[in-house]
Write a protein that holds these residues in place. Structure first.
Motif, short mmCIF file in Angstrom:
data_model
loop_
_atom_site.label_atom_id
_atom_site.label_comp_id
_atom_site.label_asym_id
_atom_site.label_seq_id
_atom_site.Cartn_x
_atom_site.Cartn_y
_atom_site.Cartn_z
N ALA A 63 0.83 -1.21 0.00
CA ALA A 63 0.00 0.00 0.00
C ALA A 63 0.87 1.26 0.00
N ALA A 64 1.93 1.27 0.79
CA ALA A 64 2.81 2.44 0.83
C ALA A 64 3.51 2.63 -0.51
N GLY A 65 3.90 1.53 -1.14
CA GLY A 65 4.53 1.62 -2.45
C GLY A 65 3.60 2.20 -3.49
N LEU A 66 2.33 1.82 -3.45
CA LEU A 66 1.35 2.37 -4.39
C LEU A 66 1.15 3.86 -4.13
N GLY A 72 4.24 -0.69 -16.24
CA GLY A 72 4.83 -1.63 -17.18
C GLY A 72 3.86 -2.66 -17.72
N LEU A 73 2.58 -2.35 -17.73
CA LEU A 73 1.57 -3.29 -18.20
C LEU A 73 1.03 -2.94 -19.58
N ASN A 74 1.73 -2.11 -20.32
CA ASN A 74 1.31 -1.76 -21.68
C ASN A 74 2.18 -2.55 -22.65
N PRO A 75 1.61 -3.60 -23.29
CA PRO A 75 2.43 -4.46 -24.15
C PRO A 75 2.90 -3.79 -25.43
N SER A 76 2.33 -2.67 -25.80
CA SER A 76 2.73 -2.01 -27.05
C SER A 76 3.95 -1.11 -26.87
N VAL A 77 4.38 -0.88 -25.64
CA VAL A 77 5.51 -0.02 -25.37
C VAL A 77 6.81 -0.83 -25.44
N ALA A 136 10.25 1.40 -12.76
CA ALA A 136 10.77 0.08 -12.41
C ALA A 136 10.32 -0.38 -11.02
N SER A 137 10.28 0.53 -10.06
CA SER A 137 9.88 0.11 -8.71
C SER A 137 8.38 -0.22 -8.67
N LEU A 138 7.57 0.50 -9.44
CA LEU A 138 6.14 0.18 -9.49
C LEU A 138 5.92 -1.14 -10.22
N LYS A 139 6.71 -1.39 -11.25
CA LYS A 139 6.60 -2.66 -11.98
C LYS A 139 6.92 -3.84 -11.05
N ARG A 140 7.96 -3.70 -10.27
CA ARG A 140 8.31 -4.76 -9.32
C ARG A 140 7.23 -4.90 -8.25
N GLY A 179 0.74 -9.04 -7.36
CA GLY A 179 0.09 -10.14 -8.09
C GLY A 179 0.36 -11.48 -7.44
N GLU A 180 1.61 -11.71 -7.04
CA GLU A 180 1.95 -12.98 -6.38
C GLU A 180 1.27 -13.07 -5.01
N SER A 181 1.05 -11.94 -4.38
CA SER A 181 0.34 -11.92 -3.11
C SER A 181 -1.11 -12.35 -3.30
#
Length: 184
Positions: A31-34, A54-59, A71-75, A81-83
């Motif tokens: 939550a803090a990261g978001l 990083g969820l845009n496949p066209s980029v 990069a930190s938001l992507k991680r 997601g794994e949570s």
């Protein structure tokens, strides 16, 4: 533990942080990261957050260019997601755990019915795996491998969470609903 305690207080002090934490699988660190990485004033739609995560496949990230995502938001979204995956197997999986579970069942069914054969054939041409791997065996059969199915279901769930996050953040910041997606 001191940092987790600080993040716990930080997220509980924000209505958006409290909403995040009310979802099973999202704790004080996620939550803090978001809260730290997403600025609702720079995201008029949920798609902006998806792209930033990083969820845009066209980029494409080309050599010599600036990275087109955070990069930190992507991680963080991967960890989130794994949570959701981890919560999906328990007695109380929560909303997004159930969503992951349902989406994975759908993806597996589509894969078994051959509806993803074109994507499997396209993946074969990319040659990103060894000849003796499980992935190549599945792609040759016209199916996506289990890890690919898992990631598709996980990304779907995270995108839905980020869409809901956008809605709540927009409402809390502007006091109104965001614009509806073009399809609606």
């Amino acid at each position: 533990n001191q940092i987790k305690g600080t993040l716990d207080r930080y997220t509980n002090a924000s209505p958006l942080g409290k909403w995040c934490r009310s979802n099973k699988g999202v704790g004080p660190v996620i939550a803090a990261g978001l809260l730290a990485n997403i600025n609702i004033e720079r995201a008029p739609t949920a798609g902006h957050i998806w792209s930033f995560a990083g969820l845009n496949p066209s980029v494409e990230w080309k050599k010599g260019e600036r990275r087109p995502w955070n990069a930190s938001l992507k991680r963080l979204r991967y960890i989130m997601g794994e949570s959701f995956v981890k919560t999906s197997g328990g007695d109380d999986p929560g909303y997004y755990g159930l969503m992951y579970k349902g989406r994975k069942e759908l993806e597996v069914k589509m894969n078994e019915d051959g509806k993803l054969a074109e994507q499997a054939a396209a993946a074969l041409t990319k040659k990103r795996f060894g000849d003796d791997t499980v992935a190549k065996k599945h792609y040759k059969e016209g199916k996506l491998p289990p890890a690919h199915i898992h990631m598709r279901a996980t990304r779907y769930t995270v995108k839905r969470f980020l869409s809901d996050y956008h809605l709540v953040a927009w409402w809390l910041h502007y006091g109104e609903l965001p614009v509806k997606p073009f399809a609606i």
